[in-house]
Design an enzyme around this catalytic site. Structure first.
Site, short mmCIF file in Angstrom:
data_model
loop_
_atom_site.label_atom_id
_atom_site.label_comp_id
_atom_site.label_asym_id
_atom_site.label_seq_id
_atom_site.Cartn_x
_atom_site.Cartn_y
_atom_site.Cartn_z
N LYS A 23 34.52 66.82 49.26
CA LYS A 23 34.73 65.37 49.11
C LYS A 23 35.13 64.73 50.44
O LYS A 23 34.58 63.71 50.84
CB LYS A 23 35.83 65.12 48.07
CG LYS A 23 36.31 63.69 48.02
CD LYS A 23 37.37 63.48 46.97
CE LYS A 23 38.80 63.59 47.42
NZ LYS A 23 39.29 62.51 48.29
N ASN A 24 36.09 65.35 51.13
CA ASN A 24 36.63 64.72 52.33
C ASN A 24 35.71 64.84 53.55
O ASN A 24 36.00 64.26 54.60
CB ASN A 24 38.02 65.27 52.67
CG ASN A 24 39.06 64.73 51.70
OD1 ASN A 24 38.76 63.88 50.87
ND2 ASN A 24 40.29 65.25 51.81
N CYS A 118 49.69 53.46 48.24
CA CYS A 118 49.24 54.21 47.07
C CYS A 118 50.40 55.05 46.56
O CYS A 118 51.50 55.02 47.12
CB CYS A 118 48.06 55.09 47.41
SG CYS A 118 48.46 56.44 48.48
N ARG A 123 50.92 54.73 53.51
CA ARG A 123 49.62 54.97 54.12
C ARG A 123 49.11 53.82 54.99
O ARG A 123 48.13 53.14 54.66
CB ARG A 123 48.61 55.37 53.05
CG ARG A 123 49.16 56.49 52.21
CD ARG A 123 48.16 57.19 51.38
NE ARG A 123 47.19 57.94 52.14
CZ ARG A 123 46.20 58.62 51.55
NH1 ARG A 123 46.09 58.59 50.26
NH2 ARG A 123 45.35 59.30 52.26
N ASP A 309 47.07 68.68 50.57
CA ASP A 309 46.25 68.55 49.36
C ASP A 309 46.32 69.78 48.45
O ASP A 309 45.74 69.78 47.36
CB ASP A 309 44.79 68.27 49.74
CG ASP A 309 44.59 66.83 50.23
OD1 ASP A 309 45.55 66.04 50.15
OD2 ASP A 309 43.48 66.52 50.68
N ARG A 401 37.93 62.27 40.36
CA ARG A 401 37.70 61.74 41.70
C ARG A 401 37.45 62.87 42.69
O ARG A 401 36.81 62.64 43.72
CB ARG A 401 38.92 60.93 42.17
CG ARG A 401 39.11 59.62 41.41
CD ARG A 401 40.16 58.76 42.09
NE ARG A 401 40.11 59.02 43.52
CZ ARG A 401 41.11 59.53 44.24
NH1 ARG A 401 42.27 59.77 43.70
NH2 ARG A 401 40.96 59.76 45.51
C1 UD1 Z 1 43.11 62.37 54.60
C2 UD1 Z 1 42.49 62.99 53.37
C3 UD1 Z 1 43.56 63.35 52.36
C4 UD1 Z 1 44.65 64.21 53.00
C5 UD1 Z 1 45.17 63.58 54.28
C6 UD1 Z 1 46.11 64.50 55.03
C7 UD1 Z 1 40.31 61.96 53.25
C8 UD1 Z 1 39.39 61.01 52.57
N1 UD1 Z 1 41.55 62.04 52.80
O1 UD1 Z 1 43.73 61.15 54.21
O2 UD1 Z 1 42.95 64.04 51.29
O3 UD1 Z 1 45.73 64.35 52.11
O4 UD1 Z 1 44.07 63.27 55.15
O5 UD1 Z 1 45.49 65.71 55.30
O6 UD1 Z 1 39.91 62.66 54.17
N2 UD1 Z 1 49.29 57.45 59.24
C9 UD1 Z 1 49.89 56.45 59.98
N3 UD1 Z 1 49.09 55.46 60.50
C10 UD1 Z 1 47.74 55.45 60.33
C11 UD1 Z 1 47.15 56.48 59.59
C12 UD1 Z 1 47.95 57.48 59.05
O7 UD1 Z 1 51.11 56.42 60.14
O8 UD1 Z 1 47.08 54.54 60.84
C13 UD1 Z 1 50.14 58.52 58.64
C14 UD1 Z 1 50.09 58.52 57.10
O9 UD1 Z 1 51.01 57.61 56.54
C15 UD1 Z 1 50.44 59.97 56.79
C16 UD1 Z 1 49.84 60.74 57.97
O10 UD1 Z 1 49.60 59.78 58.99
O11 UD1 Z 1 51.83 60.15 56.79
C17 UD1 Z 1 48.56 61.46 57.64
O12 UD1 Z 1 47.67 60.57 57.01
P1 UD1 Z 1 46.10 60.63 57.27
O13 UD1 Z 1 45.73 61.87 57.98
O14 UD1 Z 1 45.67 59.35 57.87
O15 UD1 Z 1 45.55 60.69 55.78
P2 UD1 Z 1 44.17 60.10 55.32
O16 UD1 Z 1 43.22 60.17 56.46
O17 UD1 Z 1 44.37 58.81 54.63
#
Ligand code: UD1
Length: 435
Positions: A23-24, A118, A123, A309, A401
């Site tokens: 999925k990811n 969420c 996030r 995850d 999902r």
């Molecule tokens: C992706 C995965 C999700 C997984 C996560 C962490 C997908 C579609 N989803 O989510 O399944 O659980 O990686 O491995 O690939 N953060 C910030 N600022 C930002 C972006 C992120 O502070 O602009 C923080 C988030 O709050 C969190 C951390 O970084 O604490 C990691 O999040 P991130 O790696 O961005 O998760 P996703 O990419 O949303």
């Protein structure tokens, strides 16, 4: 209507299971089709609600989709005109935000709804925005939308990410492929799904090196127009979930279509539970030799650490494993929402900040429980597999999902699991959760 998943516990898992496409990896690769000025066909796309949502968004933007002669989906973004990703779609699936990078890069303007928070945490998307600004985009956030423009196109630069955000790295990598000059992305995510996206983009004519390391180099090209057939990697989170399910039931399982390196840390922890693990290029076999697993403490981390995850599923295992253990969630700030449901099934757990301590019990007892998010649903299914009696899991739409054909897959390896539809109406989905 409201789907309910029923599980009768007590059967050890036995058998062989094919692993679906990730999925990811599928979601960013689908978003990346917006960059390609040629038809591309994707193999191993998982049949999941999130994938359907992303395809609906692509169609809305003008990407044409058809099923080719070998039943693979073909995407053609040559005629895309629309650059707006509306609130409805982005809000039901955070990963829709992945269209921002491709849209601003190819069309020099984009209007994408803010994904919002969420269940598992706030996030933010600040790192996506900051990186795009460094590439020369002008960004304004108003009325719940990100308005991005770059009339003269993006320009390559050196971006240092303060945190290795997965979708942030992907968004910026996609933005940089059509930027003028070279971009270096330092401190980005090293997850295998980021590498799969880079491989896909390279197959379409991009020039990316270093994906999977601390420094990704992207040499901008003027257009991506190489038609390609791309095979999406196997889902390491799905694979990890089934391996933990086999361990929790003291069973034996062979998974096919999964490359073991993406799960090294998890396999290491499974060995500590007492599992005998064997691996090949694209398979993993686990055998508990009929023994109860031993509890193992873990701390979630970015790749190659233990994936957040799989944290909820690991907690289900520790609930019935021999001994005491502690799980620390370090990636998201609110990702222990499965704890009350597990406690209602008899688990001995106590939470302190973002850590949960467990004392393994001999058996859980079946209960009616509510799924709170995607991976939490998986943990409840695993708990149901070892609970005495029939567990009923509500709000099971979360699981659809991220897990393809979940009942048939579990049934094929000896589990007693089925779905019923109960009325009268689905609960209102008040907020999104995406992982
Ligand atoms: C992706 C995965 C999700 C997984 C996560 C962490 C997908 C579609 N989803 O989510 O399944 O659980 O990686 O491995 O690939 N953060 C910030 N600022 C930002 C972006 C992120 O502070 O602009 C923080 C988030 O709050 C969190 C951390 O970084 O604490 C990691 O999040 P991130 O790696 O961005 O998760 P996703 O990419 O949303």
């Amino acid at each position: 209507m409201l789907d309910v998943l029923h599980i009768k516990g007590g059967q050890p898992i036995q058998g062989v299971l094919p692993i679906s496409g990730a999925k990811n990896a599928a979601l960013p690769i689908l978003a990346a089709t917006l960059l390609i000025n040629a038809p591309v066909s994707l193999k191993n796309l998982p049949h999941l609600q999130d994938v359907t949502t992303m395809i609906s968004l692509l169609n809305l933007l003008g990407v044409r989709t058809l099923i080719d002669e070998s039943m693979q989906l073909e995407f053609d973004a040559r005629d895309v005109q629309c650059v707006e990703a509306p609130y409805d779609l982005v809000h039901t699936m955070r990963a829709s935000f992945l269209v921002l990078g491709p849209l601003i890069s190819r069309f020099r303007r984009a209007r994408v709804a803010l994904p919002g928070g969420c269940e598992i945490g706030t996030r933010p998307i600040d790192l996506h925005i900051k990186g795009l600004e460094q590439l020369g985009a002008h960004i304004e956030i108003k009325n719940g939308y990100v308005h991005a423009t770059a009339p003269d196109g993006l320009k390559g630069t050196h971006i240092i990410l303060d945190q290795p955000t997965v979708t942030g790295t992907e968004n910026l990598m996609m933005a940089a492929v059509l930027a003028e000059g070279a971009t270096t992305l330092s401190g980005g995510a090293k997850e295998p799904e980021v590498v799969d996206l880079a491989n896909f983009l390279n197959a379409c004519g991009a020039k990316i090196t270093g994906a999977g390391t601390d420094e990704i180099q992207i040499q901008g090209v003027s257009t991506l127009q190489q038609p390609c057939h791309y095979d999406i990697m196997g889902d390491r989170i799905e694979a990890g979930t089934y391996l933990i399910a086999a361990a929790i039931t003291s069973g034996a399982l062979r998974l096919e279509g999964i490359e073991p390196n993406g799960l090294s840390k998890v396999l290491e922890c499974l060995v500590q539970t007492g599992a005998v693990i064997e691996t090949g290029a694209d398979w993993i076999a686990l055998d508990m030799k009929g023994q109860r697993p031993k509890a193992v403490s873990i701390e979630t981390a970015t790749f190659p650490g233990f994936p957040t995850d799989l944290q909820a599923q690991w907690l289900a295992l520790n609930c019935v494993a021999e001994g005491e253990a502690v799980i620390s969630e370090t990636v998201f700030e609110n990702r222990l929402m499965h704890v009350p449901a597990l406690q209602s099934m008899g688990a001995q757990l106590s939470v302190s900040n973002q850590s949960v301590s467990s004392i393994g019990v001999d058996a859980l007892s079946a209960s009616e429980v509510y799924a709170t998010d995607l991976r939490a649903s998986a943990s409840l299914i695993l708990a149901g597999l070892v609970a005495q009696g029939e567990t009923r899991i509500k709000n099971i739409y979360h699981v659809d999902r991220g897990y393809e054909y979940i009942e048939s897959k579990f049934s094929s390896i000896g589990c007693r699991i089925w779905r019923t539809v109960e009325g009268p109406i689905s609960p209102v989905r008040t907020s999104i959760e995406e992982v």
